[in-house]
Design an enzyme around this catalytic site. Structure first.
Site, short mmCIF file in Angstrom:
data_model
loop_
_atom_site.label_atom_id
_atom_site.label_comp_id
_atom_site.label_asym_id
_atom_site.label_seq_id
_atom_site.Cartn_x
_atom_site.Cartn_y
_atom_site.Cartn_z
N PRO A 1 0.82 -1.22 0.00
CA PRO A 1 0.00 0.00 0.00
C PRO A 1 0.85 1.27 0.00
O PRO A 1 2.04 1.21 0.33
CB PRO A 1 -0.81 -0.11 1.28
CG PRO A 1 -0.28 -1.25 2.05
CD PRO A 1 0.64 -2.04 1.19
N PRO A 2 0.27 2.40 -0.37
CA PRO A 2 1.02 3.65 -0.42
C PRO A 2 1.58 4.05 0.95
O PRO A 2 1.00 3.69 1.97
CB PRO A 2 -0.01 4.69 -0.87
CG PRO A 2 -1.17 3.93 -1.36
CD PRO A 2 -1.13 2.57 -0.76
N THR B 1 4.16 3.18 2.65
CA THR B 1 4.74 2.23 3.58
C THR B 1 6.27 2.20 3.52
O THR B 1 6.90 1.36 4.15
CB THR B 1 4.21 0.81 3.31
OG1 THR B 1 4.19 0.60 1.91
CG2 THR B 1 2.82 0.64 3.87
N LYS C 1 8.36 2.28 0.48
CA LYS C 1 9.00 1.60 -0.63
C LYS C 1 10.12 2.47 -1.23
O LYS C 1 11.22 2.00 -1.46
CB LYS C 1 7.97 1.24 -1.70
CG LYS C 1 6.92 0.28 -1.18
CD LYS C 1 5.91 -0.12 -2.23
CE LYS C 1 4.97 0.98 -2.65
NZ LYS C 1 4.06 1.45 -1.58
N THR C 2 9.80 3.74 -1.45
CA THR C 2 10.80 4.67 -1.97
C THR C 2 11.96 4.78 -0.99
O THR C 2 13.13 4.78 -1.39
CB THR C 2 10.17 6.06 -2.18
OG1 THR C 2 8.93 5.90 -2.85
CG2 THR C 2 11.07 6.95 -2.97
N HIS D 1 -25.72 10.19 23.24
CA HIS D 1 -25.32 9.31 22.14
C HIS D 1 -23.93 8.71 22.42
O HIS D 1 -23.75 7.50 22.39
CB HIS D 1 -25.32 10.12 20.83
CG HIS D 1 -24.87 9.35 19.63
ND1 HIS D 1 -25.74 8.96 18.64
CD2 HIS D 1 -23.65 8.90 19.24
CE1 HIS D 1 -25.07 8.31 17.70
NE2 HIS D 1 -23.79 8.26 18.05
N GLU D 2 -22.98 9.58 22.73
CA GLU D 2 -21.62 9.11 22.97
C GLU D 2 -21.56 8.24 24.22
O GLU D 2 -20.85 7.24 24.26
CB GLU D 2 -20.63 10.28 23.08
CG GLU D 2 -20.53 11.16 21.84
CD GLU D 2 -20.22 10.40 20.56
OE1 GLU D 2 -19.60 9.32 20.63
OE2 GLU D 2 -20.65 10.86 19.49
N ASP E 1 -22.75 5.27 12.19
CA ASP E 1 -22.72 4.10 13.06
C ASP E 1 -23.50 2.96 12.43
O ASP E 1 -23.04 1.82 12.39
CB ASP E 1 -23.38 4.42 14.42
CG ASP E 1 -22.61 5.49 15.17
OD1 ASP E 1 -21.42 5.66 14.88
OD2 ASP E 1 -23.22 6.15 16.04
N1 LIG Z 1 9.00 2.07 7.37
C1 LIG Z 1 9.23 3.37 7.51
N2 LIG Z 1 10.12 3.82 8.40
C2 LIG Z 1 10.35 5.13 8.54
N3 LIG Z 1 9.74 6.09 7.84
C3 LIG Z 1 8.83 5.72 6.94
C4 LIG Z 1 8.53 4.33 6.73
N4 LIG Z 1 7.60 4.25 5.77
C5 LIG Z 1 7.33 5.50 5.37
N5 LIG Z 1 8.06 6.40 6.08
C6 LIG Z 1 8.00 7.86 5.93
O1 LIG Z 1 7.05 8.17 4.95
C7 LIG Z 1 7.65 8.86 3.85
C8 LIG Z 1 7.03 8.40 2.56
O2 LIG Z 1 7.30 7.04 2.34
P1 LIG Z 1 7.63 6.48 0.89
O3 LIG Z 1 7.57 7.56 -0.11
O4 LIG Z 1 8.86 5.69 0.96
O5 LIG Z 1 6.38 5.53 0.71
P2 LIG Z 1 6.02 4.69 -0.58
O6 LIG Z 1 5.67 3.33 -0.10
O7 LIG Z 1 7.05 4.83 -1.60
O8 LIG Z 1 4.69 5.42 -0.98
P3 LIG Z 1 4.04 5.55 -2.44
O9 LIG Z 1 3.58 4.17 -2.81
O10 LIG Z 1 2.91 6.49 -2.15
O11 LIG Z 1 5.08 6.12 -3.32
C9 LIG Z 1 9.12 8.55 3.97
O12 LIG Z 1 9.88 9.58 3.43
C10 LIG Z 1 9.31 8.41 5.46
O13 LIG Z 1 9.49 9.68 6.07
ZN LIG Z 2 -22.14 7.41 17.13
#
Ligand SMILES: Nc1ncnc2c1ncn2[C@@H]1O[C@H](COP(=O)(O)OP(=O)(O)OP(=O)(O)O)[C@@H](O)[C@H]1O
Ligand SMILES: [Zn+2]
Length: 593
Positions: free
Chosen positions: A188-189, A191, A193-194, A409-410, A485
């Site tokens: 997922p985004p 996380t 990877k970059t 409610h809460e 809810d």
């Molecule tokens: N595992 C991690 N440990 C530390 N920092 C993290 C980690 N994952 C993400 N970050 C923080 O989030 C920022 C963005 O993460 P990154 O761009 O590497 O994600 P990505 O998986 O490549 O996302 P996308 O798929 O959106 O490109 C990083 O520069 C870092 O600051």
């Molecule tokens: Zn509620």
């Protein structure tokens, strides 16, 4: 700013306008034109006094002093006739090839100057669309190491081998072992990877070339493929190095076989990439790392041996992972001694690394706004609420009746959560409006859960229904405030029946399936019969109604507690877990006395 297409259109319009006005000017300045035969007739009548020849163009004057122009299709013999009729002749050489070239150069230069003026780009780009250049990031300030990556240790461990390979590539090459070429990071985004790819480059101290898949997708056919070739030629020249292709799905989606015109450009680009990945010489140490959150749509050819044959999954961080990521990011700020990272991490299930980095930054800003020396728990709490739910609306005009209803409610949610076993523990109840919500009851799982028991799910539905039921019991009033809810409760019931096989009537079968592993996009597996749909609906309704009845009973029997809690909430606006405990204790004691 205008974009490239607009600039090109503007340029064309301006050029046309220029040509038009030039022609208009010519028309205005050239004397009235006569046909060649008219000209000859006038000549023979002796009406013409002077003529100027320029190639095939003729200009001249009648004896009346009036000017004229004409065009001579075959000038040979004309001079003789003119002399015979006593016409004064002057002549220019026709424009030479050189003059024509200068003319064209001038036009091109004008166009380029206009382009530069309008688009603020270098004129080279007009004639050479391709040249973008690939700059490696090697600057020390931007350097990342595995120390910056947290919570995804298994993936980092796998990638250490690549660092080793980059560092000692000569030895590897000598031994002739299988050299990894491509690594696909999927997940997922946000996380990391970059970040991982950068860390590999940083650890091995090699250049890092970063490009997004969509950067290859160009307006002009063939440019994407050209870019790929250029990228790889730059990389090979700077070997050993790392090439990182983000969102590879933008070019790496399945090929359709070329029937579809709109995909042709993308497919050409993908083919170029495949060719390049196969074409490394043994002494070229270029590792290609690609990232995607749609591994399911990638062309299988990309995943073949020799290409991206290593596929690693980077998942959302677990509780321990979130603590580690918090540790990494809080290194750069001054934190108070009482800061408990585990408690913070418990409060942010589902946050990815990028969200956590953002949270830490937001907390630091919050502390700075209050002119504090160090960032404390309350700053994190505030930052988290702001990120999850939007800004507090402390001064917004909410009438007293609405506030009372919200408090009940809460309290309904909170009390049900408190009374039932196997629920997430209570974290906070508030009636301070935030974003679009009037109030909120927050529960925190103490650990990450990967599986849920039927009991947990049923109780979760009851907690969700608790808000609506409390309103109904106390005010005999139905409001739209419970819409979210009810939606969440229905969703759990539906998945319970159709996905998790927990209904005795429909049995342990799945009637839906997850299609996109990472995007949580659920879709039904195939056509369901109308009868089955009906059964699912009835089962969902039965579950909701049963939960409703039981929760109503529960709240009815703890009516006094509900009132106590709501009254405290109306005064304090926010109750945390500890205060909740105290309120419950007090009530228990008074009941015993
Ligand atoms: N595992 C991690 N440990 C530390 N920092 C993290 C980690 N994952 C993400 N970050 C923080 O989030 C920022 C963005 O993460 P990154 O761009 O590497 O994600 P990505 O998986 O490549 O996302 P996308 O798929 O959106 O490109 C990083 O520069 C870092 O600051
Ligand atoms: Zn509620």
């Amino acid at each position: 700013m205008i974009n490239r297409v607009q600039a090109a259109l503007l340029l064309v319009c301006l050029t046309l306008l220029g040509l038009l006005s030039y022609n208009a000017w010519l028309l205005a300045t050239t004397p009235p034109e006569v046909t060649y035969s008219e000209f000859i007739a006038n000549l023979q009548k002796g009406k013409i006094t002077s003529v100027h020849l320029r190639g095939a163009e003729i200009t001249g004057e009648y004896d009346s002093g009036e000017p004229f122009s004409s065009y001579c299709p075959d000038p040979s013999g004309l001079v003789r006739q003119l002399l015979d009729n006593n016409v004064a002749i002057t002549a220019d050489a026709p424009p030479t090839l050189f003059a024509k070239i200068v003319h064209m150069m001038f036009a091109l230069f004008t166009m380029a100057a206009l382009w530069t003026l309008l688009t603020k780009r270098s004129p080279r780009e007009l004639f050479k669309v391709k040249e973008k250049g690939f700059q490696a990031t090697t600057s020390q300030a931007d350097r990342k190491t595995f120390g910056d990556v947290a919570g995804i240790d298994e993936v980092a461990e796998e990638l250490r081998e690549i660092v080793d390979f980059l560092k000692h590539h000569e030895t590897y090459n000598l031994l002739g072992g299988h050299i990894p070429r491509g690594v696909l990071l999927q997940g997922p985004p946000g996380t990391g990877k970059t970040l991982l790819a950068k860390a590999i480059a940083g650890e091995a101290s090699v250049p890092f070339y970063h490009i997004g898949g969509s950067d290859f997708v160009e307006m002009f056919a063939g440019v994407g493929a050209l870019r790929v070739r250029e990228l790889f030629s730059t990389a090979k020249k700077n070997s050993p190095c790392i090439v990182f292709i983000d969102e590879i799905d933008a070019i790496g989606g399945r090929r359709s076989g070329g029937q579809n015109g709109s995909h042709e450009e993308r497919e050409q680009t993908l083919n170029a990439l495949l060719v390049e990945m196969d074409g490394f010489a043994s002494n070229e140490t270029v590792i290609v790392i690609a990232a995607t959150n749609r591994p399911d749509i990638l062309d299988p050819a990309l995943l073949r041996p020799g290409r991206f044959d290593r596929q690693l999954t980077v998942s959302l961080p677990s509780l321990r992972g979130r603590v580690k990521i918090l540790e990494v990011h809080t290194r750069q700020i001054t934190v108070s001694e009482t800061l408990n990272l585990t408690v913070i991490a418990q409060g942010i299930p589902g946050f990815n690394g990028a969200d956590i980095a953002n949270l830490v930054n937001e907390a630091a800003l919050t502390a700075a706004r209050k002119k504090k020396q160090a960032v404390g728990m309350d700053d994190f709490e505030e930052a988290k609420d702001k990120i999850i739910m939007g800004l507090e609306r402390k001064n917004s005009a909410i009438n007293e009746q609405e506030r009372r209803i919200t408090a009940y409610h809460e309290s309904g949610h909170a009390l049900v959560a408190w009374l039932l076993p196997e629920t997430d523990s209570l974290h906070k109840i508030t009636i301070i409006p935030r974003g679009i919500a009037l109030g909120l009851t927050q529960q925190l799982p103490l650990e990450d859960r990967y599986t849920y028991s039927l009991k947990y799910l049923m109780n979760k539905i009851k907690v969700l229904l608790g808000g609506r039921i409390a309103e109904k019991l106390v005010f005999n009033h139905l409001s739209t405030g419970a819409a979210n809810d009810l939606g969440a409760a229905t969703d759990i019931a539906l998945r319970l029946v159709s996905e998790w096989g927990m209904s005795s009537i429909l049995g342990p079968a799945v009637y839906r399936r997850k299609q996109h592993q990472f995007l949580g996009d659920n879709s039904v597996t195939g056509p369901l019969s109308e009868a089955t749909c009906r059964e699912i609906e009835l089962e969902v309704r039965r579950i909701i109604n049963e939960c409703y009845a039981e929760t109503e009973e529960l709240l009815r029997s703890h009516n006094r507690l509900l009132h106590d809690l709501a009254e405290v909430l109306l005064i304090n606006e926010t109750i945390d877990a500890e205060e909740m405990e105290i309120i419950m204790e007090c009530r228990n004691r008074t009941e015993k006395e």
